[in-house]
Design an enzyme around this catalytic site. Structure first.
Site, PDB file in Angstrom:
ATOM      1  N   GLU A 128       0.827  -1.208   0.000  1.00 57.05           N
ATOM      2  CA  GLU A 128       0.000   0.000   0.000  1.00 57.05           C
ATOM      3  C   GLU A 128       0.864   1.263   0.000  1.00 57.05           C
ATOM      4  O   GLU A 128       0.544   2.249  -0.655  1.00 57.05           O
ATOM      5  CB  GLU A 128      -0.926   0.000   1.226  1.00 57.05           C
ATOM      6  CG  GLU A 128      -1.967  -1.094   1.209  1.00 57.05           C
ATOM      7  CD  GLU A 128      -2.943  -0.932   0.074  1.00 57.05           C
ATOM      8  OE1 GLU A 128      -2.609  -1.345  -1.055  1.00 57.05           O
ATOM      9  OE2 GLU A 128      -4.028  -0.378   0.296  1.00 57.05           O
ATOM     10  N   THR A 181      -5.295   6.640  -6.177  1.00 61.23           N
ATOM     11  CA  THR A 181      -5.321   7.066  -4.778  1.00 61.23           C
ATOM     12  C   THR A 181      -4.380   8.253  -4.582  1.00 61.23           C
ATOM     13  O   THR A 181      -4.713   9.224  -3.900  1.00 61.23           O
ATOM     14  CB  THR A 181      -4.872   5.903  -3.863  1.00 61.23           C
ATOM     15  OG1 THR A 181      -5.722   4.796  -4.124  1.00 61.23           O
ATOM     16  CG2 THR A 181      -4.976   6.263  -2.397  1.00 61.23           C
TER      17      THR A 181
HETATM   18  P1  ADP Z   1      -6.754   0.825  -5.608  1.00 61.14           P
HETATM   19  O1  ADP Z   1      -7.427   1.546  -4.459  1.00 61.14           O
HETATM   20  O2  ADP Z   1      -7.747   0.285  -6.554  1.00 61.14           O
HETATM   21  O3  ADP Z   1      -5.737  -0.135  -5.129  1.00 61.14           O
HETATM   22  P2  ADP Z   1      -4.580   2.607  -6.143  1.00 61.14           P
HETATM   23  O4  ADP Z   1      -4.483   3.842  -6.987  1.00 61.14           O
HETATM   24  O5  ADP Z   1      -4.297   2.719  -4.692  1.00 61.14           O
HETATM   25  O6  ADP Z   1      -5.997   1.960  -6.421  1.00 61.14           O
HETATM   26  O7  ADP Z   1      -3.575   1.500  -6.682  1.00 61.14           O
HETATM   27  C1  ADP Z   1      -3.501   1.187  -8.008  1.00 61.14           C
HETATM   28  C2  ADP Z   1      -2.048   1.313  -8.441  1.00 61.14           C
HETATM   29  O8  ADP Z   1      -1.316   0.201  -7.935  1.00 61.14           O
HETATM   30  C3  ADP Z   1      -1.911   1.271  -9.948  1.00 61.14           C
HETATM   31  O9  ADP Z   1      -0.973   2.259 -10.316  1.00 61.14           O
HETATM   32  C4  ADP Z   1      -1.361  -0.105 -10.222  1.00 61.14           C
HETATM   33  O10 ADP Z   1      -0.518  -0.125 -11.366  1.00 61.14           O
HETATM   34  C5  ADP Z   1      -0.567  -0.416  -8.962  1.00 61.14           C
HETATM   35  N1  ADP Z   1      -0.466  -1.860  -8.703  1.00 61.14           N
HETATM   36  C6  ADP Z   1       0.677  -2.570  -8.544  1.00 61.14           C
HETATM   37  N2  ADP Z   1       0.411  -3.858  -8.313  1.00 61.14           N
HETATM   38  C7  ADP Z   1      -0.929  -4.003  -8.299  1.00 61.14           C
HETATM   39  C8  ADP Z   1      -1.791  -5.106  -8.094  1.00 61.14           C
HETATM   40  N3  ADP Z   1      -1.360  -6.358  -7.877  1.00 61.14           N
HETATM   41  N4  ADP Z   1      -3.120  -4.869  -8.131  1.00 61.14           N
HETATM   42  C9  ADP Z   1      -3.597  -3.622  -8.357  1.00 61.14           C
HETATM   43  N5  ADP Z   1      -2.833  -2.540  -8.564  1.00 61.14           N
HETATM   44  C10 ADP Z   1      -1.503  -2.714  -8.531  1.00 61.14           C
END
Ligand code: ADP
Length: 307
Positions: A128, A181
């Site tokens: 995260e 996010t």
């Molecule tokens: P969410 O709340 O849907 O997780 P975020 O913006 O916090 O959205 O996270 C998405 C970001 O995390 C994207 O940039 C994505 O490329 C990255 N990411 C890396 N690994 C993963 C994964 N296994 N699943 C989802 N997003 C990922």
């Protein structure tokens, strides 16, 4: 055991009055993660099916969380990870958290449970931190503990599991736009006035109380956010109309899920929750906005083994 398949669900956070600290676990919508022991040491992500996500273990949250977990333990084998994404990244229902939490839960089972749920939360938070820039456990906690959770302190890892009132049902609708996010954190002001702080504290306390007493009127009055919602709502098309529709259709409350664009509503029963979903959907249809919506129980179990 050499291989394990887990289902790691989505999660709804903030719940209006609990920015960065409250969350609940969804059911059915989530990532399916298979972890297999390999003779080669270390972590490998051999496949991730959708959304062009990286397989590089230093860029995928699953790889980052898994590395944090095994770095201090001696193992003479490694792990291969396969992820089927059930949640689009940047949707507001914890796509990255589902991968981070799911993978550490799976590896813990494969290596015979050396870590507690709280320790797993700490490893999952590394994923995260990578995507959002700061440690937060509001998504990974309900996935790993189930139901509703409150994160009192990320530093001390003081996380409280809250009651899950019977019958409470969530409706989720997500207009088809992506909000990172990291971007939606930028629109949140860094200062808050004392009167707003007092109101938000009162609402948060009242909401927690309503979970214990199942007092849905109190819950309705306390799921309110005068601090963050007004800034974030502008990023979400039709947010206030959708909120209005759900409250008029009998929702206990409606707000932004996580950092959006997903919107959540809470209802007393399945019938109201489905009625709200139909009305929200008709509204998005009438203004030509694509969306994805579903109804979910609040999942008390959290992440689970499926094979
Ligand atoms: P969410 O709340 O849907 O997780 P975020 O913006 O916090 O959205 O996270 C998405 C970001 O995390 C994207 O940039 C994505 O490329 C990255 N990411 C890396 N690994 C993963 C994964 N296994 N699943 C989802 N997003 C990922």
């Amino acid at each position: 055991m050499d291989s394990i398949k887990v289902f790691s669900p989505g999660s709804v956070t903030n719940l209006s009055c609990g920015y960065d600290i409250l969350g609940f676990c969804l059911d059915k919508v989530g990532d399916t993660i298979t972890v297999t022991k390999t003779s080669e040491k270390g972590i490998k992500i051999s496949s991730i099916d959708k959304y062009n996500l990286p397989t590089n273990i230093n860029q995928n949250v699953a790889g980052i969380a898994a590395q944090a977990m095994i770095k201090d333990i001696k193992l003479d084998y490694g792990f291969d990870i396969k992820i089927k994404k059930g949640i689009k990244p940047g949707s507001g229902i914890g796509s990255s958290a589902a991968s981070s939490a799911g993978v550490v839960f799976a590896i813990n089972k494969l290596i015979d449970y050396p870590f507690s749920d709280l320790e797993l939360i700490r490893f999952a938070m590394e994923g995260e931190k990578f995507v959002s820039g700061s440690y937060h456990a509001d998504n990974v906690s309900p996935i790993l503990l189930g139901g509703f959770t409150l994160v009192r302190s990320v530093k001390d890892l003081d996380i409280i599991k809250l009651p899950n009132p019977k019958g409470l049902i969530a409706t989720i609708i997500r207009p088809e736009i992506e909000i990172k996010t990291s971007d939606s954190r930028k629109v949140v002001k860094s200062k808050v006035t004392i009167d707003k702080m007092v109101q938000q504290s009162a609402n948060l306390a009242a909401f927690i109380s309503s979970l214990y007493t199942e007092d849905y009127d109190l819950m309705s009055n306390s799921i309110v956010d005068e601090i963050i919602e007004p800034d974030r709502a502008i990023l979400i098309p039709e947010f206030y109309n959708i909120k209005d529709i759900s409250i008029k259709s009998g929702a206990i409350a409606c707000g932004i899920s996580g950092s959006g664009p997903a919107i959540f509503a809470l209802s007393k029963n399945n019938k109201i929750a489905n009625d709200i979903l139909n009305k929200m959907s008709s509204h998005f249809n009438s203004v030509n906005i694509s969306y994805n919506g579903f109804v979910s129980i609040i999942n008390s179990e959290g992440v689970k083994v499926i094979d």
